[in-house]
Design a protein around this motif. Sequence first.
Motif, PDB file in Angstrom:
ATOM      1  N   ASN A 163       0.335 122.362  38.871  1.00 32.16           N
ATOM      2  CA  ASN A 163      -0.525 123.543  38.952  1.00 32.16           C
ATOM      3  C   ASN A 163      -1.989 123.120  39.025  1.00 32.16           C
ATOM      4  N   LEU A 164      -2.342 122.084  38.269  1.00 28.15           N
ATOM      5  CA  LEU A 164      -3.706 121.549  38.290  1.00 28.15           C
ATOM      6  C   LEU A 164      -4.090 121.080  39.692  1.00 28.15           C
ATOM      7  N   VAL A 165      -3.127 120.501  40.417  1.00 32.15           N
ATOM      8  CA  VAL A 165      -3.362 120.075  41.806  1.00 32.15           C
ATOM      9  C   VAL A 165      -3.911 121.238  42.630  1.00 32.15           C
ATOM     10  N   SER A 166      -3.286 122.409  42.498  1.00 36.92           N
ATOM     11  CA  SER A 166      -3.721 123.584  43.256  1.00 36.92           C
ATOM     12  C   SER A 166      -5.133 124.010  42.859  1.00 36.92           C
ATOM     13  N   TYR A 167      -5.383 124.052  41.561  1.00 38.57           N
ATOM     14  CA  TYR A 167      -6.697 124.479  41.076  1.00 38.57           C
ATOM     15  C   TYR A 167      -7.794 123.506  41.499  1.00 38.57           C
ATOM     16  N   LEU A 168      -7.510 122.200  41.394  1.00 38.28           N
ATOM     17  CA  LEU A 168      -8.518 121.198  41.773  1.00 38.28           C
ATOM     18  C   LEU A 168      -8.802 121.239  43.273  1.00 38.28           C
ATOM     19  N   GLU A 169      -7.769 121.480  44.074  1.00 35.31           N
ATOM     20  CA  GLU A 169      -7.974 121.567  45.529  1.00 35.31           C
ATOM     21  C   GLU A 169      -8.975 122.672  45.863  1.00 35.31           C
ATOM     22  N   VAL A 170      -8.822 123.819  45.231  1.00 36.20           N
ATOM     23  CA  VAL A 170      -9.744 124.936  45.486  1.00 36.20           C
ATOM     24  C   VAL A 170     -11.142 124.607  44.958  1.00 36.20           C
ATOM     25  N   GLU A 171     -11.188 124.034  43.748  1.00 39.60           N
ATOM     26  CA  GLU A 171     -12.479 123.754  43.111  1.00 39.60           C
ATOM     27  C   GLU A 171     -13.266 122.664  43.834  1.00 39.60           C
ATOM     28  N   LEU A 172     -12.560 121.678  44.386  1.00 42.92           N
ATOM     29  CA  LEU A 172     -13.238 120.530  45.007  1.00 42.92           C
ATOM     30  C   LEU A 172     -13.356 120.643  46.526  1.00 42.92           C
ATOM     31  N   VAL A 179      -6.805 117.294  47.438  1.00 43.45           N
ATOM     32  CA  VAL A 179      -6.002 117.056  46.239  1.00 43.45           C
ATOM     33  C   VAL A 179      -4.548 117.421  46.534  1.00 43.45           C
ATOM     34  N   ASN A 180      -3.656 116.474  46.290  1.00 42.10           N
ATOM     35  CA  ASN A 180      -2.224 116.708  46.481  1.00 42.10           C
ATOM     36  C   ASN A 180      -1.417 116.008  45.389  1.00 42.10           C
ATOM     37  N   ALA A 234      -4.212 117.638  57.068  1.00 40.77           N
ATOM     38  CA  ALA A 234      -3.866 119.065  57.021  1.00 40.77           C
ATOM     39  C   ALA A 234      -3.148 119.449  55.726  1.00 40.77           C
ATOM     40  N   ILE A 235      -2.805 118.459  54.913  1.00 41.75           N
ATOM     41  CA  ILE A 235      -2.071 118.739  53.665  1.00 41.75           C
ATOM     42  C   ILE A 235      -3.078 118.830  52.523  1.00 41.75           C
ATOM     43  N   ARG A 236      -3.191 120.026  51.938  1.00 44.87           N
ATOM     44  CA  ARG A 236      -4.173 120.259  50.880  1.00 44.87           C
ATOM     45  C   ARG A 236      -3.557 121.134  49.792  1.00 44.87           C
ATOM     46  N   GLY A 237      -3.680 120.688  48.540  1.00 41.65           N
ATOM     47  CA  GLY A 237      -3.199 121.490  47.419  1.00 41.65           C
ATOM     48  C   GLY A 237      -1.693 121.593  47.344  1.00 41.65           C
ATOM     49  N   SER A 238      -0.991 120.645  47.950  1.00 41.58           N
ATOM     50  CA  SER A 238       0.481 120.675  47.984  1.00 41.58           C
ATOM     51  C   SER A 238       1.069 119.600  47.077  1.00 41.58           C
ATOM     52  N   THR A 239       2.240 119.886  46.538  1.00 40.10           N
ATOM     53  CA  THR A 239       3.016 118.856  45.847  1.00 40.10           C
ATOM     54  C   THR A 239       4.280 118.614  46.656  1.00 40.10           C
ATOM     55  N   ILE A 240       4.385 117.421  47.206  1.00 41.31           N
ATOM     56  CA  ILE A 240       5.521 117.054  48.062  1.00 41.31           C
ATOM     57  C   ILE A 240       6.689 116.610  47.184  1.00 41.31           C
ATOM     58  N   ILE A 241       7.860 117.200  47.405  1.00 41.23           N
ATOM     59  CA  ILE A 241       9.045 116.789  46.657  1.00 41.23           C
ATOM     60  C   ILE A 241       9.707 115.616  47.375  1.00 41.23           C
TER      61      ILE A 241
END
Length: 250
Positions: A163-172, A179-180, A234-241
């Motif tokens: 979840n932090l990944v998503s928030y940091l992507e928007v913030e930064l 951030v991914n 093109a990958i931003r704010g994602s968590t790859i499984i």
Amino acid sequence: MSKGQTVLITGAGRGIGMAIAEKLAQEGYDLILNYRKDQGKSAANLQRFMTTETRVKVTLAKADIAETRDISEMVKKLRQQGIERIDHLVLNAAAAPFKSFMDMTRNDWKLLFNTNLIGNTACVQEVVPMMTQGGTICAISSLGSQRVLHKYPLGIAKSALENLVSYLEVELYDRNIRVNGICAGMVQTDMTPFLEGLWPELFQRHNSGPRRWLVEPEEVANITAFLVSDQSSAIRGSTIIADLGLMLEA
């Protein structure tokens, strides 16, 4: 090749962290490798890596990621060594008790969140001011964020990290820092025998199934190298499984 770019990897002395260091050295990145203590397997692995790695510049950086003061001191020492720029940050360090939530003590909670959430955030706070436009942050998560594993409180901390990944992507975003995250499946490391003892039925079920299910550390390292590179722009704010399809089947 990524000549002149520097990557800081936390918890770099073994398992996934060591595999990421080896892969990024192959790719030509200079490395700052974080470790927690001078004794033990991690320190020995890093000393060996330092003596054999001749392709890139390697700097060791001691700090317990659970201690925010340690992180500040680590960055201060890096600056004193003349390192003024860090292009990429890989958040790999993790620590947690292996026990049920009914047995968790206050100290267990402190260990769980100080390393995996507070410490990782402190790393971001310290390193981002040293980052250039086009920098990246990559957080290493695990399957406990997606499914309930017995005596694995790390899972809820990893959920928070994703979840932090998503928030940091928007913030930064305004700083042009991507951030991914990578949610790695069951990774084949020196922890695997311990986990097999903890989850014998899980291992038995998947070992007898048709699907390869243990991820190699090098496979996680390959995805990390991709996320650090411009190829993943093109990958931003994602968590790859990255679980070899483990969660496709019940």
